[in-house]
Design a protein around this motif. Sequence first.
Motif: not given
Lengths: 478, 359
Positions: A242, B136-137, A444-447, A451, B130-131, B175-179, A223, A453, B275-276, B201
Motif C-alpha cells: 500500500x 503481525x501476519x 499462525x500470526x493472524x492473532x 482462534x 491494511x496496516x 477483516x482477519x487480524x482484528x477483534x 506470506x 475458526x 470476531x472471533x 491484538x
Amino acid sequence: MAGLGMRKSRNFINRIISSSQIHQSLGVLEHIHSASSHRTHLSKFPTKIPTWGGPAALSSSRRFESTEAEKQAECMTDIGDDNQMLDFPGGRIAFTSSMRFIPESPEERIRCYRVIDEEGRPLMDSGLTKISEEVAVKMYTGMVTLQVLDTVFYEAQRQGRISFYVTTIGEEAINIASAAALTMDDLVFPQYREPGVLLWRGFTLQEFANQCFGNKADYGKGRQMPIHYGSNKLNYFTVSSTIATQLPPAVGAAYSLKMDKQDACAVTYFGDGGSSEGDFHAALNFAAVMEAPVIFICRNNGWAISTPTSDQFRSDGVAIRGQAYGVKSIRVDGNDALAMYNTVRAAREMAIGEQKPVLIEAMTYRVGHHSTSDDSTKYRPANEIEWWRMQKDPVNRLRKWIERNGWWSSEAESELRIDVRKQLLDAIQVAERVEKPPIADLFTDVYDVPPSNLREQEKLLRETIERHPRDYPEDVPL
Amino acid sequence: MASALRRLGSAAARRGLSTACEDTKKSLFQLPQAGGKSSNLCSAINQALHIALESDPRSYLFGEDVSFGGVFRCTTGLADRYGKSRVFNTPLCEQGIVGFGIGLAAMGNRAIAEIQFADYIFPAFDQIVNEASKFRYRSGNQFNCGGLTIRAPYGAVGHGGHYHSQSPEAFFCHVPGIKVVIPRSPRQAKGLLLSCIRDPNPVVFFEPKWLYRQAIEEVPEEDYMLPLSEAEVIREGSDITVVGWGAQLSIMEQACAGAEKEGISCELIDLKTLIPWDKETVEASVRKTGRLLISHEAPVTGGFGAEISASIVERCFLRLEAPVARICGLDTPFPLVFEPFYMPTKNKILDAIKATVNY
C-alpha cells in the motif's frame, strides 16, 4: 529570506508611525504601539507578520501566541488597517487593507541542494562534511552491491525463478546515503524501493534471497510477494504494498521515542505519488502537532507507475508543502550521495535535538520500470531513461568523487562487482533449495494465538489436501 | 557495534507488549460478584480508562476532543490526572489517529484511540484493514500492533440521522487480524474494555452511545476484565435462541419478556465479541431450542447476522425447526424522521419470535 522579513517589518513600522496616534484613541484594537520600541518589534514580530512566499517568517513551527479574547475588536474603521492586529483563536494576525492572494507558486522554484557535480567535483560552500574514506567507500560499495542485487534479481525474475521484483536503479544514493546518515537505533518505516537501507544495516544477501524466494527462512514466512522485506533486529518495519500507509505509524513510533527520551528518530520513505495520498497529509500534520522526531524522505523520481508528476500535483513538488504544515523541509539532489548524506544527518540532528519532524524531498529519476509487471517505454521515451541512466547515474557520480580522492580504483571496482555477483548467485541457489514454509504458517500470526475458526479451517484444509493432494503445490510441507 | 547491538536488543525487548498487568491477568479475568457503585456506561468507560492509564505507564489515550473530556465526556479528568503527553487531542483526521496509534502500539505501548463517532471511522478503514490487521501476519510475527484499541461510539440515539447513528461493525468483521467487541451494559463495558486494551491484538471497541447515560447498573470499582470471544447466555430458555449485541440486547430482552407472557421461553445470548466469535455457545443453544433469531441495528443485508445465520445452519441444519429469523435495520441509510420505522423494535422482534416458534 531573513532580509525580506526584515524589510517588510521596517515598512510596517513606518506605517505605524504615521497613524499611531489615531489608532491609540481606538483603544480596543490591539496594535503595535509606537516607534519607540523598534528594537523589540523587529525581533518579535517577523514571526507574526505574514511574508507571503517568504518562508523565513513561518518556518518556525512554534505555536502562535494568543492574548485574551476581551481585547478583541468589534468595530471597523475606514483608516489604514495595516498596523492593526487581532487575536484570532490561532494567534495574533495583522490586518491589511490591500487584497492580495497568495500566489499558487513561489517566484522561484525551491532550489535543490547538492555537494558534488556530475563529475564528482565538490562545489564551493556546499558544506561538505568530513566524510571519512571508510564511510565513503562503504557507501559506494553499498550502492554497487545494490545495483548488482537489482541486476541479478531482475534476471532471476525474468527467468521465472522468482515471481516479482522491483528495482531501485537510479535511486541508489537516496537508499544508501540516507541509511549511512542514520544510526541503527533509528526506526525505518519503508515503502518498497528502499532495500538499500536494509542492506546498509546488515541484511545479508542470503536474507534478501530468502524473502524473494518465500522459503522457510523468510522472516515473513512466505506470506508476502518478493521485496516485502522486514527485520525487527535491524529496526526495519515490514514493507507493505500500500502507498503511504506507513507514514502515520511512523509518527506514532516517533512519538513513542520522544516519550522514552530516546536518542533516535523514526524515518519514513515514500514517493512523489505517495505524497498525494491522504496518509501523507495526515502524517505531516500529526508530526507537526505532536512534535514527533520523524524524518519524511520523499523519493521524487518523477513517475508513479506511468503517472508523471505533472499529472500528480501542481505544487512545486513536495518540499514546499512542509511549510504549510509547519514542518521544516528541504529539496536535495537525490543523485548526489554526499548531499543526501549531509541532508539526512542534519535532519536527524534537528529531528532529535528539536523534537520536530523534517521533510526531505530527494529529486531523482526512476531509471527502472515500476516493477517487473511494467514496461515503462510504453509511457516515456527510451532516450529519456537512457539519459538518466548514462548521464546522471548516482553510483558513477560518487565513484568519480572517491576516485578523485584516490580511494578507489578500477581494480577494486571489477573485483567488487564480480565478488557481489558471485555471492548473489550463490545466495539464490541456496534460497531456491530451502524448502517452503510449512502449511501451519498459513494460520499462525493472524492473532497472537489462532482462534477456533482458524483451527477448524486448518483441520478442514488438511483433510482436503489429503483427498486432493495434486491440487496443491508439492513443495509446501504439510 | 557491540554496544549498538545491545541497544537494539533492549529496543526489541521493549517492543513486546508491555506487561504491566500480565501477572494479575488471570485473577482479574472474572466479573466480581454483585456490588459496586451505581454507574452509567459513560462513567464505566471512564473508570476503565482510568485503570488502564493508572496500571500501565505505557498506555496512551488520544483522539478528537479527548483532552477536555470528549464530546460524550467519557475521558473526563484523564488529561488532568495523567498529563497532556499521555491523554491528548489529535487533529481532526481519523486515518491519522489510527495510523498514529498503530505506530505507538508497535513500540510496545497500549494505544487507546478514540474515533468520535463510528460513522466517522471510514477514513481510517485503510489503516485498520491494511496496516493494523496485517501488522503481525505480514512480518511473520516480527512486529505487532496488538496494543492498539480503537474506541468508537456507535448506533442509534433517537435523533442522530445518517451520520450519528450507524452500526458499521460488519465491515470490520470481514477483516482477519482484528477483534470487534461491543458491550451491552456498564459492567460489561468496563470489563470488556480493559480486556481489549490489554489484549495482544488490535481491537475495535464499539460503545453503544444510546446507553452512555441510559444504562445504569452497579459497577465494581476494582480492576477486572471480562473474557473476549466468549458469548454469555443472559436469559435461559427452551423454545428459541435470540442472539444480539450492544444496545440492541435491551430491546431483545423486552421482546423476550413479552414472549414469556405468551408462553414462549426465549434463550437470550449476548455475543459480546463479534470476531472471533463464540460459535459454540450459540450452537449449543440452538441445538437445545431448535430455533434462532438474530437482531441488530445495522442493515440486514450483509450484516453480521447473516454470518451467524449461515454458520448455525451449517452446524444445526437438521435440528432447526424453522428458518433463521433476522430482525435488523432496513437496507436504507439511517433515516432521521423515519428512525422509528427503520429500527428493529421490540414488537418486530416479538412478532418474529412468535412466527418462528409457530412456523
